[in-house]
Scaffold this motif. Structure first.
Motif, PDB file in Angstrom:
ATOM      1  N   VAL A  32       0.823  -1.205   0.000  1.00 56.44           N
ATOM      2  CA  VAL A  32       0.000   0.000   0.000  1.00 56.44           C
ATOM      3  C   VAL A  32       0.856   1.253   0.000  1.00 56.44           C
ATOM      4  N   THR A  33       0.458   2.254  -0.789  1.00 56.23           N
ATOM      5  CA  THR A  33       1.074   3.575  -0.691  1.00 56.23           C
ATOM      6  C   THR A  33      -0.013   4.626  -0.909  1.00 56.23           C
ATOM      7  N   SER A  34       0.199   5.836  -0.373  1.00 55.44           N
ATOM      8  CA  SER A  34      -0.764   6.903  -0.598  1.00 55.44           C
ATOM      9  C   SER A  34      -0.177   7.947  -1.548  1.00 55.44           C
ATOM     10  N   SER A  35       1.004   7.672  -2.084  1.00 52.46           N
ATOM     11  CA  SER A  35       1.707   8.673  -2.892  1.00 52.46           C
ATOM     12  C   SER A  35       1.875   8.213  -4.342  1.00 52.46           C
ATOM     13  N   GLY A  36       1.537   9.095  -5.280  1.00 53.45           N
ATOM     14  CA  GLY A  36       1.707   8.801  -6.702  1.00 53.45           C
ATOM     15  C   GLY A  36       3.164   8.632  -7.077  1.00 53.45           C
ATOM     16  N   GLN A  37       4.015   9.507  -6.550  1.00 53.18           N
ATOM     17  CA  GLN A  37       5.463   9.417  -6.816  1.00 53.18           C
ATOM     18  C   GLN A  37       6.017   8.071  -6.387  1.00 53.18           C
ATOM     19  N   ASP A  38       5.585   7.668  -5.186  1.00 52.99           N
ATOM     20  CA  ASP A  38       6.038   6.412  -4.625  1.00 52.99           C
ATOM     21  C   ASP A  38       5.580   5.245  -5.515  1.00 52.99           C
ATOM     22  N   ALA A  39       4.351   5.339  -6.019  1.00 48.81           N
ATOM     23  CA  ALA A  39       3.812   4.280  -6.888  1.00 48.81           C
ATOM     24  C   ALA A  39       4.650   4.157  -8.156  1.00 48.81           C
ATOM     25  N   ILE A  40       4.958   5.286  -8.780  1.00 48.81           N
ATOM     26  CA  ILE A  40       5.752   5.276 -10.018  1.00 48.81           C
ATOM     27  C   ILE A  40       7.120   4.647  -9.753  1.00 48.81           C
ATOM     28  N   ARG A  41       7.731   5.061  -8.633  1.00 51.08           N
ATOM     29  CA  ARG A  41       9.054   4.549  -8.283  1.00 51.08           C
ATOM     30  C   ARG A  41       9.002   3.031  -8.069  1.00 51.08           C
ATOM     31  N   THR A  42       7.957   2.574  -7.370  1.00 49.07           N
ATOM     32  CA  THR A  42       7.844   1.137  -7.091  1.00 49.07           C
ATOM     33  C   THR A  42       7.717   0.327  -8.378  1.00 49.07           C
ATOM     34  N   VAL A  43       6.926   0.842  -9.332  1.00 45.69           N
ATOM     35  CA  VAL A  43       6.752   0.116 -10.597  1.00 45.69           C
ATOM     36  C   VAL A  43       8.056   0.124 -11.388  1.00 45.69           C
ATOM     37  N   GLN A  44       8.749   1.276 -11.379  1.00 48.27           N
ATOM     38  CA  GLN A  44       9.945   1.404 -12.224  1.00 48.27           C
ATOM     39  C   GLN A  44      11.173   0.733 -11.627  1.00 48.27           C
ATOM     40  N   GLU A  45      11.294   0.794 -10.294  1.00 50.15           N
ATOM     41  CA  GLU A  45      12.568   0.389  -9.689  1.00 50.15           C
ATOM     42  C   GLU A  45      12.482  -0.804  -8.751  1.00 50.15           C
ATOM     43  N   GLY A  46      11.280  -1.177  -8.364  1.00 48.50           N
ATOM     44  CA  GLY A  46      11.161  -2.259  -7.389  1.00 48.50           C
ATOM     45  C   GLY A  46      11.574  -1.797  -6.007  1.00 48.50           C
ATOM     46  N   PRO A  47      11.946  -2.704  -5.079  1.00 52.98           N
ATOM     47  CA  PRO A  47      12.118  -4.130  -5.345  1.00 52.98           C
ATOM     48  C   PRO A  47      10.797  -4.899  -5.415  1.00 52.98           C
ATOM     49  N   ASP A  48       9.682  -4.253  -5.114  1.00 53.15           N
ATOM     50  CA  ASP A  48       8.416  -4.983  -5.092  1.00 53.15           C
ATOM     51  C   ASP A  48       7.585  -4.652  -6.323  1.00 53.15           C
ATOM     52  N   GLU A  49       8.138  -4.838  -7.522  1.00 49.78           N
ATOM     53  CA  GLU A  49       7.368  -4.526  -8.734  1.00 49.78           C
ATOM     54  C   GLU A  49       6.057  -5.293  -8.703  1.00 49.78           C
ATOM     55  N   PRO A  50       4.945  -4.568  -8.833  1.00 45.85           N
ATOM     56  CA  PRO A  50       3.644  -5.230  -8.733  1.00 45.85           C
ATOM     57  C   PRO A  50       3.246  -5.934 -10.032  1.00 45.85           C
ATOM     58  N   ASP A  51       2.309  -6.888  -9.912  1.00 45.71           N
ATOM     59  CA  ASP A  51       1.691  -7.521 -11.088  1.00 45.71           C
ATOM     60  C   ASP A  51       0.527  -6.691 -11.586  1.00 45.71           C
ATOM     61  N   VAL A  52      -0.031  -5.877 -10.690  1.00 46.07           N
ATOM     62  CA  VAL A  52      -1.145  -5.009 -11.067  1.00 46.07           C
ATOM     63  C   VAL A  52      -1.162  -3.807 -10.115  1.00 46.07           C
ATOM     64  N   VAL A  53      -1.555  -2.640 -10.660  1.00 42.36           N
ATOM     65  CA  VAL A  53      -1.662  -1.426  -9.842  1.00 42.36           C
ATOM     66  C   VAL A  53      -3.137  -1.081  -9.689  1.00 42.36           C
ATOM     67  N   LEU A  54      -3.547  -0.894  -8.450  1.00 42.79           N
ATOM     68  CA  LEU A  54      -4.921  -0.495  -8.148  1.00 42.79           C
ATOM     69  C   LEU A  54      -4.843   0.964  -7.725  1.00 42.79           C
ATOM     70  N   LEU A  55      -5.367   1.861  -8.552  1.00 44.66           N
ATOM     71  CA  LEU A  55      -5.033   3.286  -8.424  1.00 44.66           C
ATOM     72  C   LEU A  55      -6.243   4.178  -8.191  1.00 44.66           C
ATOM     73  N   ASP A  56      -6.214   4.901  -7.063  1.00 44.85           N
ATOM     74  CA  ASP A  56      -7.177   5.969  -6.817  1.00 44.85           C
ATOM     75  C   ASP A  56      -6.692   7.197  -7.586  1.00 44.85           C
ATOM     76  N   LEU A  57      -7.600   7.890  -8.275  1.00 41.13           N
ATOM     77  CA  LEU A  57      -7.151   9.019  -9.112  1.00 41.13           C
ATOM     78  C   LEU A  57      -6.935  10.296  -8.304  1.00 41.13           C
ATOM     79  N   GLY A  58      -7.593  10.419  -7.157  1.00 43.02           N
ATOM     80  CA  GLY A  58      -7.456  11.637  -6.356  1.00 43.02           C
ATOM     81  C   GLY A  58      -6.407  11.469  -5.270  1.00 43.02           C
ATOM     82  N   LEU A  59      -5.150  11.759  -5.619  1.00 48.19           N
ATOM     83  CA  LEU A  59      -4.051  11.570  -4.662  1.00 48.19           C
ATOM     84  C   LEU A  59      -3.545  12.927  -4.182  1.00 48.19           C
ATOM     85  N   PRO A  60      -2.941  12.966  -2.975  1.00 47.97           N
ATOM     86  CA  PRO A  60      -2.499  14.261  -2.451  1.00 47.97           C
ATOM     87  C   PRO A  60      -1.306  14.853  -3.197  1.00 47.97           C
ATOM     88  N   ASP A  61      -0.402  14.028  -3.698  1.00 52.10           N
ATOM     89  CA  ASP A  61       0.841  14.601  -4.238  1.00 52.10           C
ATOM     90  C   ASP A  61       0.835  14.810  -5.747  1.00 52.10           C
TER      91      ASP A  61
END
Ligand code: CA
Length: 245
Positions: A32-61
């Motif tokens: 779980v993350t509440s940050s869009g930046q963090d989500a992008i980083r996780t997908v691009q760099e891992g180490p926990d690259e997800p198989d699917v992203v479940l994304l709320d469109l209204g994020l704080p950052d």
């Protein structure tokens, strides 16, 4: 699919805690993350690259639509949007930017699970066999022979109707926007001509219904109001086996 890793991007702690618990219970591995930046980083760099992203469109950052754009620059990880009701424009834009599907809040876990199953299966390869043959109940679609049958009966489709059905069947279980259908079947120049899609989908439904004596295809092409269409998802193999016992 068991143990698939989900990256849940949601800033509402009540929603994310409940969802993470429920999805974990279903056997998913949830991060779980509440940050869009963090989500992008996780997908691009891992180490926990997800198989699917479940994304709320209204994020704080950052804007969720930008999260989709950034992820799609270099990753094909499926993205399912968690969207508010009555936000059709937002959903269409998210899908056009490369999101794979959406669920509308408040949603049932069963609905979410069905969407996840489809996008995760999709990652394993396109539907249909090597010859471009797709079978859904009594419907047999044969791209190589350019032939559509319902049971024993051949269905006479125009080239546009045939293409429409081909695109929809290729995305079985997934939403296809009107814009995507227009681009795929008519071409870029027809953007915005939604009435072409309405008319041809209506004719296609009519022809299939006329050949469908059992009524098994009645809900084959489902309308997602304001957004597009979805061909019913294939039945999971396990459920089909259970039905026979
Ligand atoms: Ca939010």
């Amino acid at each position: 699919m068991d143990g698939a890793r989900i990256l849940l991007v949601e800033d509402d702690p009540g929603i994310s805690a409940g969802l993470a618990r429920a999805l974990t219970h279903e056997g998913y591995d949830v991060v779980v993350t509440s940050s869009g930046q963090d989500a992008i980083r996780t997908v691009q760099e891992g180490p926990d690259e997800p198989d699917v992203v479940l994304l709320d469109l209204g994020l704080p950052d950052m804007d969720g639509l930008d999260v989709i754009r950034r992820i799609r620059r270099d990753a094909m990880t499926p993205i399912v949007i968690l969207s508010a009701r009555f936000a059709e424009r937002e959903k269409v834009e998210a899908l056009d930017r490369g999101a794979d599907d959406f669920v509308t809040k408040p949603f049932g876990l069963e609905e979410l699970h069905a969407r996840l199953r489809v996008v995760l299966r999709r990652g394993a390869g396109p539907g249909g066999d090597a010859d471009g043959r797709v079978v859904v109940g009594p419907l047999a679609f044969d791209a190589r022979r350019h032939e559509v049958r319902v049971g024993e009966e051949a269905v006479d489709l125009t080239p546009r109707e045939f293409e429409l059905l081909r695109v929809l069947l290729g995305e079985q279980g997934r939403i296809v926007t009107k814009g995507k259908l227009l681009r795929a079947v008519w071409g870029q120049a027809y953007q915005g001509e939604d009435s072409y899609v309405y008319v041809h989908v209506s004719q296609l439904r009519h022809k299939l219904a006329a050949a469908d004596r059992t009524g098994a295809l009645r809900d084959l092409i489902v309308t997602e109001p304001g957004i597009g269409y979805r061909v019913r998802a294939p039945e999971p193999a396990a459920a089909a086996i259970e039905d026979k016992t």
